[in-house]
Design an enzyme around this catalytic site. Structure first.
Site, mmCIF file in Angstrom:
data_model
loop_
_atom_site.group_PDB
_atom_site.id
_atom_site.type_symbol
_atom_site.label_atom_id
_atom_site.label_comp_id
_atom_site.label_asym_id
_atom_site.label_seq_id
_atom_site.Cartn_x
_atom_site.Cartn_y
_atom_site.Cartn_z
ATOM 1 N N ASP A 452 0.863 -1.179 0.000
ATOM 2 C CA ASP A 452 0.000 0.000 0.000
ATOM 3 C C ASP A 452 0.903 1.234 0.000
ATOM 4 O OD1 ASP A 452 -1.746 2.077 0.524
ATOM 5 O OD2 ASP A 452 -2.909 0.969 2.019
ATOM 6 N N HIS A 453 0.826 2.001 -1.074
ATOM 7 C CA HIS A 453 1.734 3.142 -1.207
ATOM 8 C C HIS A 453 1.416 4.255 -0.211
ATOM 9 C CE1 HIS A 453 5.114 4.611 -3.330
ATOM 10 N NE2 HIS A 453 4.843 4.039 -4.488
ATOM 11 N N ARG A 454 0.268 4.197 0.446
ATOM 12 C CA ARG A 454 -0.023 5.181 1.488
ATOM 13 C C ARG A 454 0.802 4.911 2.741
ATOM 14 N NH1 ARG A 454 -6.344 4.158 1.985
ATOM 15 N NH2 ARG A 454 -5.431 2.062 2.105
#
Length: 482
Positions: A452-454
């Site tokens: 998850d790039h967040r």
């Protein structure tokens, strides 16, 4: 005197709102004990046997095998305190021969029945192996029959009668409600809506459907989910000419339609939600797994517990997560916060006859390779038998996906929402590889890492994957974290 109790599908936890009946374990007229399993159902999580908290004679069953039942819908009725031969004809609401109806609230104790014994009170258990402090009472509204309708309408203008009172010609024998003529106020008011399922009401509300216009197909006019769905479809057909044209065309000859329900439906919803909410990215690396396979062979000496390759990979994952704790996390979209989790609950993908499931190894960070191997084997056997509990299929924090068992090299898997990362392992195959400065044939595996790039940037994800690859190539690196 026997009291008829109605047992409804309990809340099975984990947000489950419905279940599909797989098979009945009791017959009508059969005597059941308290907490005896009466039906096996399949939820979106697992197959479970549902015990009945009442002891007595089964007077009715609701639904055939394959029927989808919402939480709160009736499963069986049990005559508590009745002999088997006294249960004949108890499939519907009990009544006397002279036309007076004795109405007992099936899921509520009758007045004076308190303290009648554990059979009458029920055990409070909702699943085999899962107990509660007590069963929550539920009232079911029973629509009057045609002969009783005038009397029931007249009684609505007076205080309600007790649930075990008898009513005939509009008069309640306990004196709490009387009436000699049909009540015009009740006749002019809105019709009582026979709905006991919150799911049915929610579907109707979401589609602006007036439940008073829906005719129930259940017992005593009860409105079921299928009734509301049919009404929603009919409403859509009336509002959309395009929908009517599509319906008139009919299905394509030879096509097959598979319902998205149960385990497959739950998985589809989770996949879709993951794609909608999580901005994921994937990176890959090839690794020489020759030494890892040699290490496993050395561990599996005669007389010692066998260690699986998946357990070794799981141990590598826990070591990598200890070094990169940012990835053992989830995102709270409501609070707009990244939540880093203290324990590693490691899920692993397992393919079964019922579809893909992800059992979870609790507190994997504190287990040895032998312990991980034993727990993975136990969960895998339970998954194939369809006996995993909802707790063993939920609340994972990281997933290990060994798709190499299907003979493929790489994949871009969908994250197991709401987790933030997943390690994918391809097949291990003999390939040419430069080893110690020379070309050699080595056992090579492709590793993929989806995140998850967040939660993190590429630097953290790349560092995690590189550490995993280094441990695969040199398992001795794990000794640093033991």
């Amino acid at each position: 005197m026997a009291v008829v109790r109605e047992f409804t599908l309990p809340d099975l936890g984990e947000g489950l709102t419905e279940a599909v009946i797989v098979q009945w374990l009791v017959e009508v007229g059969e005597v059941v004990a308290v907490d005896q399993p009466v039906v096996e159902v399949e939820t979106a999580k697992a197959m479970v046997e549902v015990p009945c908290p009442y002891g007595g004679v089964v007077t009715a069953r609701f639904g055939a095998a394959g029927t989808e039942v919402p939480v709160g819908a009736p499963l069986v009725t049990v005559a508590v305190g009745a002999a088997p031969e006294d249960s004949a004809g108890r499939g519907s609401a009990p009544g006397s021969a002279n036309g007076s109806a004795s109405v007992a609230a099936p899921a509520d104790p009758a007045p004076g029945a308190e303290g009648a014994g554990t059979d009458a009170a029920g055990s409070g258990n909702v699943l085999v192996g899962y107990g509660t402090s007590g069963a929550a009472a539920r009232r079911r509204r029973i629509l009057p029959s045609a002969a009783e309708a005038p009397a029931r309408r007249s009684a609505t203008t007076a205080p309600p009668a007790t649930t075990n009172g008898t009513a005939a010609n509009g008069t309640a024998t306990n004196g709490t409600a009387t009436g000699d003529a049909p009540g015009t106020a009740a006749a002019d008011g809105p019709r009582t809506v026979a709905v006991i399922s919150p799911l049915v009401r929610r579907i109707a509300r979401e589609h602006d459907l007036d439940l008073r216009e829906v005719r129930g197909s259940g017992r005593d006019g009860l409105i079921l989910r299928t009734d509301v769905e049919s009404a929603v479809r009919a409403l859509g057909e009336r509002q959309s000419a395009a929908a009517r044209t599509a319906d008139a065309a009919g299905p394509v000859p030879g096509e097959e339609r598979i319902p998205l329900k149960g385990l497959r439906g739950a998985a589809a919803e989770k996949f879709s939600r993951s794609r909608r909410e999580i901005p994921d990215a994937t990176c890959w690396v090839d690794a020489d797994a020759t030494d890892l396979l040699a290490t496993r062979r050395a561990m599996n000496v005669p007389g010692a517990p066998k260690v699986s390759l998946l357990a070794l990979l799981a141990r590598i994952c826990t070591a990598a997560l200890a070094r990169y704790p940012e990835l053992n996390a989830t995102v709270d979209t409501t609070a707009q916060e990244i939540v880093r989790l203290p324990a590693v609950h490691l899920g692993f993908a397992a393919q079964t006859d019922r579809g893909l499931v992800v059992p979870v190894v609790r507190d994997a960070q504190g287990r040895t390779v032998e312990q991980l191997s034993a727990e993975i084997a136990r969960l895998t056997d339970a998954a194939r038998a369809g006996k995993l509990s909802p707790a063993e299929l939920s609340r994972g924090t990281f997933t290990l996906n060994n798709y190499g068992v299907f003979g493929v090299d790489g994949s871009t898997p969908i994250l197991n929402h709401p987790e933030a990362a997943m390690l994918g392992v391809g097949r291990i195959a003999a390939k040419p590889w430069v080893h110690d400065g020379e070309l050699a044939v080595r056992e090579v595996v492709q590793l993929s890492f989806t995140f998850d790039h967040r939660v993190c940037d590429g630097g953290i994800a790349g560092g995690f994957l590189r550490y995993v690859a280094d441990c695969v190539e040199q398992p001795a690196l794990l000794l640093r974290s033991l």
